[in-house]
Design an enzyme around this catalytic site. Structure first.
Site, mmCIF file in Angstrom:
data_model
loop_
_atom_site.group_PDB
_atom_site.id
_atom_site.type_symbol
_atom_site.label_atom_id
_atom_site.label_comp_id
_atom_site.label_asym_id
_atom_site.label_seq_id
_atom_site.Cartn_x
_atom_site.Cartn_y
_atom_site.Cartn_z
ATOM 1 N N LYS A 240 50.204 39.529 36.790
ATOM 2 C CA LYS A 240 48.954 40.375 36.599
ATOM 3 C C LYS A 240 49.271 41.862 36.228
ATOM 4 O O LYS A 240 48.304 42.658 35.734
ATOM 5 C CB LYS A 240 48.039 40.377 37.934
ATOM 6 N N ASP B 257 38.647 39.171 39.367
ATOM 7 C CA ASP B 257 38.938 38.895 40.862
ATOM 8 C C ASP B 257 37.979 39.715 41.798
ATOM 9 O O ASP B 257 37.476 39.228 42.634
ATOM 10 C CB ASP B 257 40.380 39.283 41.128
ATOM 11 N N GLY C 140 47.543 43.820 46.319
ATOM 12 C CA GLY C 140 46.895 43.523 45.071
ATOM 13 C C GLY C 140 45.291 43.017 45.168
ATOM 14 O O GLY C 140 44.372 43.346 44.708
#
Ligand code: ATR
Length: 278
Positions: free
Chosen positions: A70, A106, A134
């Site tokens: 990511k 997300d 994260g």
């Protein structure tokens, strides 16, 4: 053989075989009559650039990015959405010709999932975020983007919680202190991996002071009910597992690629069936 009429999508990560993204995206493509296919592609850290090139050459129109890529994917992008840049992580890429544009769904996916159970007064709510990795970062940034600045972050390593606040108006607390005042929070969100198979009998924070007015949210969806959520149910709390966040982030990616909104209930059913139902 690659069929040039078929639109190709993917998720890249390591490990990746457990991913349920192909199931939910393919179910929606089929239901909506979209001639497309979504597959899981195993990509190791040192293989990222080469595998992304191969996807572009194969005509892939978009892909999701999961652990551990990511952050690294950002180096390969031509453009990045400002919100994804603020989070510093990308989970969705649109391929236009040979150009890559990165997004993060997300954080917004989490926010939308929270609105399903706590739609009204988030700005006036006392929100506790447990963990400062994260996932927590995406969630805290999504709160900020929606005007919610007063969150408390608690973490085993409290310095990371302080860093995550970056001088914003929230508060960072050691786990014991947050646990001691757990009854003050309207919402408590677990963003740590505690409760997954490796530590299935643990909770991320002591729940002795939990009261029934606190909404418990876990971003874990496998298992569907973590010990954290089970304890909440026993106390009479409203609880939400990670399935709504997972499907909302997927739905936002789907929309970025196709311009169409998928059926969230089909996505939810697909995940729950695969995980043994509820
Ligand atoms: P992600 O990017 O998926 O959020 P991460 O960056 O590894 O994952 O972050 C995991 C979070 O869970 C961190 O806040 C971590 O705490 P530390 O910052 O102290 O490492 C927390 N975490 C993981 N395992 C933990 C454990 N056994 N006890 C307490 N906290 C834990």
């Amino acid at each position: 053989m690659y069929d040039k009429h078929l639109s190709k999508y993917a998720v890249i990560g390591d490990p990746i075989m457990q991913s349920m993204s192909p199931d939910i995206h393919n179910a929606c493509f089929e239901q909506m009559g979209i001639d497309a296919e979504y597959e899981a592609v195993h990509v190791r850290k040192d293989d990222l650039e080469q595998k992304v090139k191969a996807l572009i050459e194969a005509g892939c129109k978009g892909f999701n990015v999961t652990i551990p890529h990511k952050l690294d994917i950002i180096n390969l992008l031509d453009e990045i959405d400002p919100f994804a840049e603020a989070i510093g992580a990308v989970n969705t890429v649109i391929v236009e010709g040979s150009k890559l544009k990165g997004y993060n769904t997300d954080g917004p996916g989490f926010y939308q999932s929270l609105l399903e159970i706590h739609p009204l007064n988030l700005k006036e709510s006392n929100i506790l975020v447990i963990g400062a990795g994260g996932a927590a970062r995406a969630i805290v940034k999504a709160f900020l983007l929606n005007g919610i600045e007063q969150v408390t972050i608690t973490n085993r390593t409290v310095e990371k919680a302080v860093e995550l606040l970056e001088g914003d108006n929230g508060q960072a607390l050691p786990l014991e202190e947050a646990a001691a005042r757990l009854d003050r929070y309207d919402i408590a969100i677990n963003t740590t991996p505690i409760g997954m198979v490796q530590n299935i009998n643990e909770t991320p924070i002591s729940l002795n002071n939990l009261e029934s007015h606190t909404v418990l949210v876990d971003i874990i969806y496998n298992p569907l009910m973590t010990k954290f959520l089970k304890a909440g149910l026993e106390k009479g709390c409203t609880v939400q597992n990670g399935v709504p966040m997972f499907i909302h982030q997927a739905a936002l990616s789907f929309e970025l690629w196709t311009g169409r909104k998928p059926d969230l209930s089909l996505m939810k059913r697909t995940v729950e069936q695969k995980l043994g139902g509820k």
